[in-house]
Write a protein that holds these residues in place. Structure first.
Motif, mmCIF file in Angstrom:
data_model
loop_
_atom_site.group_PDB
_atom_site.id
_atom_site.type_symbol
_atom_site.label_atom_id
_atom_site.label_comp_id
_atom_site.label_asym_id
_atom_site.label_seq_id
_atom_site.Cartn_x
_atom_site.Cartn_y
_atom_site.Cartn_z
ATOM 1 N N PRO A 152 0.822 -1.213 0.000
ATOM 2 C CA PRO A 152 0.000 0.000 0.000
ATOM 3 C C PRO A 152 0.855 1.262 0.000
ATOM 4 O O PRO A 152 1.894 1.331 0.654
ATOM 5 C CB PRO A 152 -0.799 -0.125 1.303
ATOM 6 N N VAL A 153 0.409 2.250 -0.772
ATOM 7 C CA VAL A 153 1.150 3.493 -0.929
ATOM 8 C C VAL A 153 0.760 4.473 0.178
ATOM 9 O O VAL A 153 -0.423 4.666 0.456
ATOM 10 C CB VAL A 153 0.856 4.129 -2.299
ATOM 11 N N LYS A 154 1.763 5.072 0.787
ATOM 12 C CA LYS A 154 1.495 6.075 1.807
ATOM 13 C C LYS A 154 0.735 7.253 1.196
ATOM 14 O O LYS A 154 1.107 7.759 0.144
ATOM 15 C CB LYS A 154 2.817 6.565 2.402
ATOM 16 N N ASN A 155 -0.362 7.637 1.841
ATOM 17 C CA ASN A 155 -1.232 8.722 1.354
ATOM 18 C C ASN A 155 -1.784 8.409 -0.039
ATOM 19 O O ASN A 155 -2.008 9.309 -0.854
ATOM 20 C CB ASN A 155 -0.486 10.063 1.319
ATOM 21 N N LEU A 184 -1.111 2.123 -11.770
ATOM 22 C CA LEU A 184 0.091 1.285 -11.848
ATOM 23 C C LEU A 184 -0.085 0.139 -12.838
ATOM 24 O O LEU A 184 0.872 -0.288 -13.489
ATOM 25 C CB LEU A 184 0.445 0.752 -10.456
ATOM 26 N N SER A 185 -1.308 -0.357 -12.965
ATOM 27 C CA SER A 185 -1.593 -1.386 -13.954
ATOM 28 C C SER A 185 -1.519 -0.822 -15.366
ATOM 29 O O SER A 185 -0.898 -1.413 -16.261
ATOM 30 C CB SER A 185 -2.983 -1.979 -13.697
ATOM 31 N N PHE A 186 -2.128 0.334 -15.579
ATOM 32 C CA PHE A 186 -2.176 0.968 -16.901
ATOM 33 C C PHE A 186 -0.778 1.316 -17.406
ATOM 34 O O PHE A 186 -0.481 1.211 -18.593
ATOM 35 C CB PHE A 186 -3.047 2.219 -16.819
ATOM 36 N N CYS A 187 0.104 1.719 -16.514
ATOM 37 C CA CYS A 187 1.450 2.168 -16.895
ATOM 38 C C CYS A 187 2.498 1.077 -16.745
ATOM 39 O O CYS A 187 3.700 1.359 -16.839
ATOM 40 C CB CYS A 187 1.855 3.378 -16.045
ATOM 41 N N LEU A 202 -4.913 15.322 -9.956
ATOM 42 C CA LEU A 202 -4.376 14.131 -10.597
ATOM 43 C C LEU A 202 -2.853 14.188 -10.643
ATOM 44 O O LEU A 202 -2.166 13.222 -10.302
ATOM 45 C CB LEU A 202 -4.926 13.992 -12.022
ATOM 46 N N ARG A 203 -2.312 15.325 -11.046
ATOM 47 C CA ARG A 203 -0.871 15.451 -11.222
ATOM 48 C C ARG A 203 -0.093 15.420 -9.910
ATOM 49 O O ARG A 203 0.985 14.827 -9.826
ATOM 50 C CB ARG A 203 -0.550 16.744 -11.990
ATOM 51 N N LYS A 204 -0.625 16.058 -8.872
ATOM 52 C CA LYS A 204 0.114 16.191 -7.612
ATOM 53 C C LYS A 204 -0.261 15.109 -6.597
ATOM 54 O O LYS A 204 0.606 14.419 -6.061
ATOM 55 C CB LYS A 204 -0.118 17.572 -7.027
ATOM 56 N N LYS A 205 -1.536 14.955 -6.327
ATOM 57 C CA LYS A 205 -1.972 14.059 -5.256
ATOM 58 C C LYS A 205 -1.948 12.585 -5.672
ATOM 59 O O LYS A 205 -1.714 11.716 -4.837
ATOM 60 C CB LYS A 205 -3.382 14.431 -4.797
ATOM 61 N N MET A 206 -2.205 12.323 -6.949
ATOM 62 C CA MET A 206 -2.255 10.926 -7.400
ATOM 63 C C MET A 206 -0.930 10.504 -8.038
ATOM 64 O O MET A 206 -0.204 9.659 -7.510
ATOM 65 C CB MET A 206 -3.427 10.742 -8.366
ATOM 66 N N LEU A 207 -0.589 11.127 -9.162
ATOM 67 C CA LEU A 207 0.643 10.760 -9.854
ATOM 68 C C LEU A 207 1.879 11.210 -9.089
ATOM 69 O O LEU A 207 2.862 10.474 -8.972
ATOM 70 C CB LEU A 207 0.652 11.352 -11.263
ATOM 71 N N GLY A 208 1.823 12.429 -8.569
ATOM 72 C CA GLY A 208 2.962 12.961 -7.818
ATOM 73 C C GLY A 208 3.263 12.133 -6.586
ATOM 74 O O GLY A 208 4.430 11.895 -6.253
ATOM 75 N N ASN A 209 2.221 11.677 -5.898
ATOM 76 C CA ASN A 209 2.430 10.870 -4.694
ATOM 77 C C ASN A 209 3.012 9.500 -5.036
ATOM 78 O O ASN A 209 3.897 8.995 -4.336
ATOM 79 C CB ASN A 209 1.105 10.703 -3.945
ATOM 80 N N LEU A 210 2.532 8.907 -6.120
ATOM 81 C CA LEU A 210 3.087 7.613 -6.545
ATOM 82 C C LEU A 210 4.552 7.757 -6.963
ATOM 83 O O LEU A 210 5.382 6.889 -6.683
ATOM 84 C CB LEU A 210 2.260 7.050 -7.705
ATOM 85 N N GLU A 211 4.879 8.866 -7.611
ATOM 86 C CA GLU A 211 6.273 9.114 -7.992
ATOM 87 C C GLU A 211 7.139 9.346 -6.754
ATOM 88 O O GLU A 211 8.249 8.802 -6.638
ATOM 89 C CB GLU A 211 6.355 10.320 -8.917
ATOM 90 N N LYS A 212 6.631 10.156 -5.832
ATOM 91 C CA LYS A 212 7.377 10.475 -4.609
ATOM 92 C C LYS A 212 7.736 9.210 -3.831
ATOM 93 O O LYS A 212 8.822 9.096 -3.249
ATOM 94 C CB LYS A 212 6.550 11.421 -3.743
ATOM 95 N N ASN A 213 6.830 8.236 -3.825
ATOM 96 C CA ASN A 213 7.049 7.004 -3.066
ATOM 97 C C ASN A 213 7.722 5.908 -3.892
ATOM 98 O O ASN A 213 7.865 4.776 -3.432
ATOM 99 C CB ASN A 213 5.720 6.491 -2.510
ATOM 100 N N GLY A 214 8.119 6.250 -5.114
ATOM 101 C CA GLY A 214 8.905 5.329 -5.922
ATOM 102 C C GLY A 214 8.120 4.309 -6.714
ATOM 103 O O GLY A 214 8.704 3.371 -7.270
ATOM 104 N N GLN A 237 8.801 -1.382 -11.969
ATOM 105 C CA GLN A 237 8.560 -2.814 -11.857
ATOM 106 C C GLN A 237 9.357 -3.482 -10.735
ATOM 107 O O GLN A 237 9.187 -4.672 -10.491
ATOM 108 C CB GLN A 237 8.839 -3.483 -13.204
ATOM 109 N N GLU A 238 10.220 -2.703 -10.076
ATOM 110 C CA GLU A 238 10.916 -3.260 -8.911
ATOM 111 C C GLU A 238 10.038 -3.207 -7.663
ATOM 112 O O GLU A 238 10.246 -3.964 -6.725
ATOM 113 C CB GLU A 238 12.213 -2.463 -8.671
ATOM 114 N N LYS A 239 9.047 -2.300 -7.678
ATOM 115 C CA LYS A 239 8.161 -2.168 -6.503
ATOM 116 C C LYS A 239 6.772 -2.703 -6.774
ATOM 117 O O LYS A 239 5.996 -2.922 -5.842
ATOM 118 C CB LYS A 239 8.067 -0.705 -6.071
#
Length: 481
Positions: A409-412, A421-424, A446-458, A475-477
């Motif tokens: 599970p992703v933080k926040n 993550l499935s689509f990409c 979308l850019r900050k809270k969704m995509l940005g958060n997923l990027e921030k957490n790797g 694909q490592e995570k």
């Protein structure tokens, strides 16, 4: 006897000289690093059969000298990348009327730096300085890369002599695609196939009749559905041979397994193949011509799915931008990674000199609808051409090809994390494409809270092509279910 008695004008005390009585089988790195260090510096002379420090001759008999040379050559091929440019010779001398031999290896400064020593999967970079070989500093590594004279694998010299009787398949291939014309020696030399000393370049070696090395490996697979993650593998074949055999093997593999259909018109029927022959051939030749032959342990991959064919080649676009996904094949400027290989294929009339192979593929699909349009995507380590199956009525639906994934599970995180993550997972997508797939607006949320958060957490990797932002799943995570 001493080395200076049989070698004229030898300089024994400098950075470019080292000798060993025998090659230590228990400490291969101990002497291989000297060869790498010479290649990364200004070259050097390495003698085998000579005692270190004293330069007293030990030598070998004829059979032992040949065995020692072969062992040296095999270890260099296995552990040094790229292979240093070297000249290996035997120096003969006599002791009590018995012939003995010393092995001399003249190592040239490498055109491509750094030369990397890889042993037990651990890569190291060495530099020769002050009469010793030590690990290269960060500054030296940067300088080596900047001052590297050449960057292409195929134009480096090999240690294999040119033999016109060993390129019969290339000659036949050339003749078949040039209306029976004969491939002559003058053309080969003008392409740089063989150097002035009669040695083949690396790219030329890959055209030899008996070549079976790892540089040309391909893997061809058929999947029962539309993705790799959750579908059964119907067929998986592996092949290695010279470039001509490899091209023909991949074409034949697809031809034997593709579907054939019929389009009914008012007054006639039109036979149709899953993949137009010209598009298929152009895609395979392009993959071979632009493959990164430095990447050992990789292969060209042919993957046949229910709705498409994917041709993936090791290495991203040469000196080009990474592409998330593009349908504009005509707009792609193809830069040659392998000048010699591409030059031979152009001469064989199977590749365009102007690099317009992608244009031909686009032409073959010009009358197809949107869901049957070919596209390309790439990353830093591969590029993939996707050809839709023209007999598959539904075409390619990216939504359907999103695989099932699992991750911590992703933080926040948000409720959309899994879908994103499935689509990409298999392909990078623009923000607008992700928004359309999710059925949401392209907003700052979308850019900050969704995509940005997923990027921030790797969990997502962001890339930029021109002004467009692309995201691809890490694909490592995130793994397939």
């Amino acid at each position: 006897m001493y080395l200076e008695e049989i070698v004229d004008n030898i300089q024994l005390e400098n950075d470019r000289f080292e000798c060993k009585a025998v090659l230590n089988r228990d400490d291969v790195v101990g002497w291989l690093k000297t060869i790498a260090g010479f290649a990364n510096a200004s070259g050097g002379e390495f003698y085998i059969g000579v005692k270190d420090k004293t330069n007293q001759l030990v030598g070998f008999d004829r059979k032992a000298a040949d065995n020692e040379r072969n062992y040296f050559n095999n270890q260099v091929n296995e552990h040094l990348t790229p292979r240093p440019q070297m000249n290996i010779s035997f120096i003969r001398y006599e002791v009590n009327k018995n012939e003995r031999f010393v092995i001399r290896i003249s190592v040239k400064e490498s055109d491509i730096k750094p030369v990397i020593l890889k042993y037990q999967n651990i890569p190291s970079i060495f530099m020769r300085r002050d009469g010793f070989t030590n690990g290269a500093t960060y500054e030296e590594i940067i300088e080596m890369s900047v001052r590297s004279k050449k960057t292409q694998y195929d134009v480096l010299e090999s240690d294999i002599k040119y033999d016109p009787d060993k390129i019969s398949k290339l000659k036949d291939f050339y003749s078949r695609h040039n209306n029976g014309k004969e491939l002559n020696e003058k053309l080969l030399r003008s392409l740089g196939f063989v150097n002035e000393s009669g040695y083949l370049l690396n790219g030329a070696v890959l055209f030899l009749d008996g070549y079976k090395g790892d540089k040309t490996k391909v893997q061809c697979s058929v999947f029962s559905g539309i993705n790799k993650g959750s579908e059964r593998i119907v067929t998986i074949n592996r092949f290695a041979g010279n470039i001509i055999d490899t091209i023909e093997y991949m074409v034949e593999f697809v031809n034997q397994r593709m579907n054939h259909g019929i389009i009914k018109l008012n007054d006639k029927r039109i036979n149709i193949d899953s993949y137009p022959q010209r598009a298929l051939f152009e895609g395979i030749v392009n993959a071979v011509a632009h493959r990164d032959y430095y990447l050992d342990g990789t292969q060209i991959q042919i993957d046949i799915f229910k709705d498409r064919l994917e041709i993936s080649s090791p290495g991203g676009f040469y000196r080009g931008e990474k592409l998330g996904k593009t349908y504009d094949l005509s707009g792609i400027i193809s830069k040659r990674r392998n000048e010699l290989i591409a030059g031979v294929l152009v001469a064989c009339n199977v590749m365009e000199a102007a690099g317009t192979g992608f244009d031909k593929i686009a032409e073959e699909y010009a009358s197809a609808d949107k869901k049957h349009q070919p596209y390309i995507y790439s990353s830093s380590d591969h590029f993939t051409l996707v050809l839709p199956d023209l007999t598959y009525e539904d075409g390619i639906n990216d939504n359907d090809s999103a695989p099932a994934v699992t991750f911590m599970p992703v933080k926040n995180g948000t409720e959309y994390d899994e879908k994103i993550l499935s689509f990409c997972y298999f392909k990078a997508h623009r923000v607008s494409e992700i928004a359309e797939y999710l059925g949401v607006s392209d907003s700052s949320y979308l850019r900050k809270k969704m995509l940005g958060n997923l990027e921030k957490n790797g969990y997502l990797i962001k890339d930029k092509v021109s002004r467009a932002i692309y995201y691809k799943t890490n694909q490592e995570k995130v793994i397939l279910k």
